[in-house]
Design a protein around this motif. Structure first.
Motif, mmCIF file in Angstrom:
data_model
loop_
_atom_site.group_PDB
_atom_site.id
_atom_site.type_symbol
_atom_site.label_atom_id
_atom_site.label_comp_id
_atom_site.label_asym_id
_atom_site.label_seq_id
_atom_site.Cartn_x
_atom_site.Cartn_y
_atom_site.Cartn_z
ATOM 1 N N THR A 136 -77.228 56.529 7.919
ATOM 2 C CA THR A 136 -77.059 55.089 7.491
ATOM 3 C C THR A 136 -77.320 55.212 5.542
ATOM 4 O O THR A 136 -76.384 54.736 4.741
ATOM 5 C CB THR A 136 -77.218 53.844 7.785
ATOM 6 O OG1 THR A 136 -79.037 53.974 7.733
ATOM 7 C CG2 THR A 136 -76.827 54.002 9.434
ATOM 8 N N LEU A 137 -78.575 55.366 5.695
ATOM 9 C CA LEU A 137 -78.915 55.496 3.508
ATOM 10 C C LEU A 137 -78.547 56.381 2.403
ATOM 11 O O LEU A 137 -77.846 55.247 1.478
ATOM 12 C CB LEU A 137 -80.162 55.989 3.565
ATOM 13 C CG LEU A 137 -81.218 54.743 4.579
ATOM 14 C CD1 LEU A 137 -82.943 55.518 4.150
ATOM 15 C CD2 LEU A 137 -81.054 53.773 4.023
ATOM 16 N N PRO A 138 -77.457 57.495 3.147
ATOM 17 C CA PRO A 138 -76.817 58.627 2.377
ATOM 18 C C PRO A 138 -75.541 57.922 1.859
ATOM 19 O O PRO A 138 -74.616 57.727 0.863
ATOM 20 C CB PRO A 138 -76.395 59.433 3.081
ATOM 21 C CG PRO A 138 -77.416 60.223 3.277
ATOM 22 C CD PRO A 138 -77.744 57.962 4.649
ATOM 23 N N ALA A 139 -74.484 56.688 2.678
ATOM 24 C CA ALA A 139 -74.189 55.528 2.199
ATOM 25 C C ALA A 139 -73.443 54.922 0.763
ATOM 26 O O ALA A 139 -72.789 54.510 0.861
ATOM 27 C CB ALA A 139 -73.291 55.405 3.323
ATOM 28 N N PHE A 140 -74.744 54.423 0.851
ATOM 29 C CA PHE A 140 -75.512 53.894 -0.064
ATOM 30 C C PHE A 140 -75.309 54.607 -1.496
ATOM 31 O O PHE A 140 -76.287 55.641 -2.223
ATOM 32 C CB PHE A 140 -76.494 52.793 -0.003
ATOM 33 C CG PHE A 140 -77.229 52.098 1.032
ATOM 34 C CD1 PHE A 140 -75.968 50.575 1.051
ATOM 35 C CD2 PHE A 140 -77.281 52.435 1.974
ATOM 36 C CE1 PHE A 140 -76.120 49.842 2.230
ATOM 37 C CE2 PHE A 140 -77.185 51.890 3.355
ATOM 38 C CZ PHE A 140 -76.254 50.190 3.112
ATOM 39 N N THR A 141 -75.122 54.506 -2.741
ATOM 40 C CA THR A 141 -74.705 54.978 -3.835
ATOM 41 C C THR A 141 -76.023 54.250 -5.025
ATOM 42 O O THR A 141 -76.852 53.639 -4.286
ATOM 43 C CB THR A 141 -73.652 54.559 -5.123
ATOM 44 O OG1 THR A 141 -73.537 53.272 -4.779
ATOM 45 C CG2 THR A 141 -71.718 54.531 -3.920
ATOM 46 N N SER A 142 -76.199 55.242 -5.493
ATOM 47 C CA SER A 142 -77.224 55.207 -6.116
ATOM 48 C C SER A 142 -77.469 54.323 -6.707
ATOM 49 O O SER A 142 -79.149 54.145 -7.564
ATOM 50 C CB SER A 142 -78.277 56.226 -7.445
ATOM 51 O OG SER A 142 -76.781 56.232 -8.388
ATOM 52 N N ASP A 143 -76.744 53.530 -7.726
ATOM 53 C CA ASP A 143 -76.338 51.802 -8.287
ATOM 54 C C ASP A 143 -77.153 50.800 -7.139
ATOM 55 O O ASP A 143 -76.611 49.281 -7.520
ATOM 56 C CB ASP A 143 -75.255 51.646 -9.132
ATOM 57 C CG ASP A 143 -74.532 52.039 -8.600
ATOM 58 O OD1 ASP A 143 -74.081 52.945 -7.339
ATOM 59 O OD2 ASP A 143 -73.086 51.560 -9.188
ATOM 60 N N THR A 144 -77.044 50.669 -6.228
ATOM 61 C CA THR A 144 -76.545 49.764 -5.104
ATOM 62 C C THR A 144 -78.073 48.937 -5.737
ATOM 63 O O THR A 144 -79.112 49.966 -5.954
ATOM 64 C CB THR A 144 -76.391 50.269 -3.862
ATOM 65 O OG1 THR A 144 -75.556 51.245 -3.523
ATOM 66 C CG2 THR A 144 -76.941 49.011 -2.776
ATOM 67 N N ALA A 158 -86.956 55.397 4.655
ATOM 68 C CA ALA A 158 -86.816 54.083 4.739
ATOM 69 C C ALA A 158 -87.035 53.254 2.781
ATOM 70 O O ALA A 158 -86.542 53.227 1.953
ATOM 71 C CB ALA A 158 -86.983 53.353 5.577
ATOM 72 N N LEU A 159 -88.441 53.781 3.124
ATOM 73 C CA LEU A 159 -89.139 52.863 1.842
ATOM 74 C C LEU A 159 -89.447 53.808 0.873
ATOM 75 O O LEU A 159 -88.985 53.117 -0.192
ATOM 76 C CB LEU A 159 -91.129 52.473 2.022
ATOM 77 C CG LEU A 159 -90.995 51.249 3.032
ATOM 78 C CD1 LEU A 159 -92.507 51.281 3.700
ATOM 79 C CD2 LEU A 159 -90.517 50.358 2.671
ATOM 80 N N ALA A 160 -89.016 55.124 0.525
ATOM 81 C CA ALA A 160 -88.956 56.375 -0.225
ATOM 82 C C ALA A 160 -87.440 56.175 -1.329
ATOM 83 O O ALA A 160 -87.489 56.222 -2.106
ATOM 84 C CB ALA A 160 -89.028 57.516 0.156
ATOM 85 N N PHE A 161 -86.221 55.588 -0.381
ATOM 86 C CA PHE A 161 -85.182 55.475 -0.380
ATOM 87 C C PHE A 161 -84.820 54.359 -1.550
ATOM 88 O O PHE A 161 -84.360 54.258 -2.050
ATOM 89 C CB PHE A 161 -84.099 55.703 1.051
ATOM 90 C CG PHE A 161 -83.142 55.093 0.237
ATOM 91 C CD1 PHE A 161 -81.667 56.157 0.243
ATOM 92 C CD2 PHE A 161 -82.582 53.369 0.915
ATOM 93 C CE1 PHE A 161 -80.569 55.440 -0.035
ATOM 94 C CE2 PHE A 161 -81.331 53.543 0.245
ATOM 95 C CZ PHE A 161 -79.934 54.255 -0.515
ATOM 96 N N LEU A 162 -85.668 53.429 -0.612
ATOM 97 C CA LEU A 162 -85.115 52.066 -1.363
ATOM 98 C C LEU A 162 -85.859 51.828 -2.490
ATOM 99 O O LEU A 162 -86.154 51.106 -3.724
ATOM 100 C CB LEU A 162 -85.954 51.029 -0.539
ATOM 101 C CG LEU A 162 -85.283 50.525 0.637
ATOM 102 C CD1 LEU A 162 -85.772 49.982 1.772
ATOM 103 C CD2 LEU A 162 -83.622 50.042 0.730
#
Length: 109
Positions: free
Chosen positions: A26-34, A52-56
């Protein structure tokens, strides 16, 4: 026990989007500017929290709030969260009784 599926709990409320599924899917669906202002993570495991925390990290809005479900009682989850907070250079502050993390995008160190 939940009274409704997560996708229906916030139906019709603008800017709230429950995302159900594996983080890797699910995380790859969010753009880098989200940018995220309010996040509730329910991961259970070290690897899931770490991912998840690394992504956020680069996507948290200034003064964001995270709720982490398993901070107390799941050693792997607590370890991943503590490591992330330590690496945040003072940007993340844990409030353990509420399992709430406050974030600022400014370096405190």
């Amino acid at each position: 026990e939940c009274i409704a599926p997560p996708t229906q709990l916030f139906e019709g409320i603008p800017n709230i989007m429950p995302v159900v599924g594996r983080f890797a899917d699910t995380l790859p669906a969010f753009t880098s500017d989200t940018k995220f202002v309010l996040v509730h993570l329910d991961c259970d495991w070290y690897k899931s929290y770490a991912q998840a925390l690394a992504f956020l990290t680069s996507r948290l809005a200034r003064r964001a709030t995270l709720f982490v479900d398993e901070y107390q009682g799941y050693k792997g989850a607590s370890r991943a969260i503590d490591q992330w907070i330590a690496a945040s250079r003072g940007r993340a502050v844990m409030h353990a009784p509420e399992k709430r993390i406050e974030w600022t995008d400014e370096d405190a160190a």
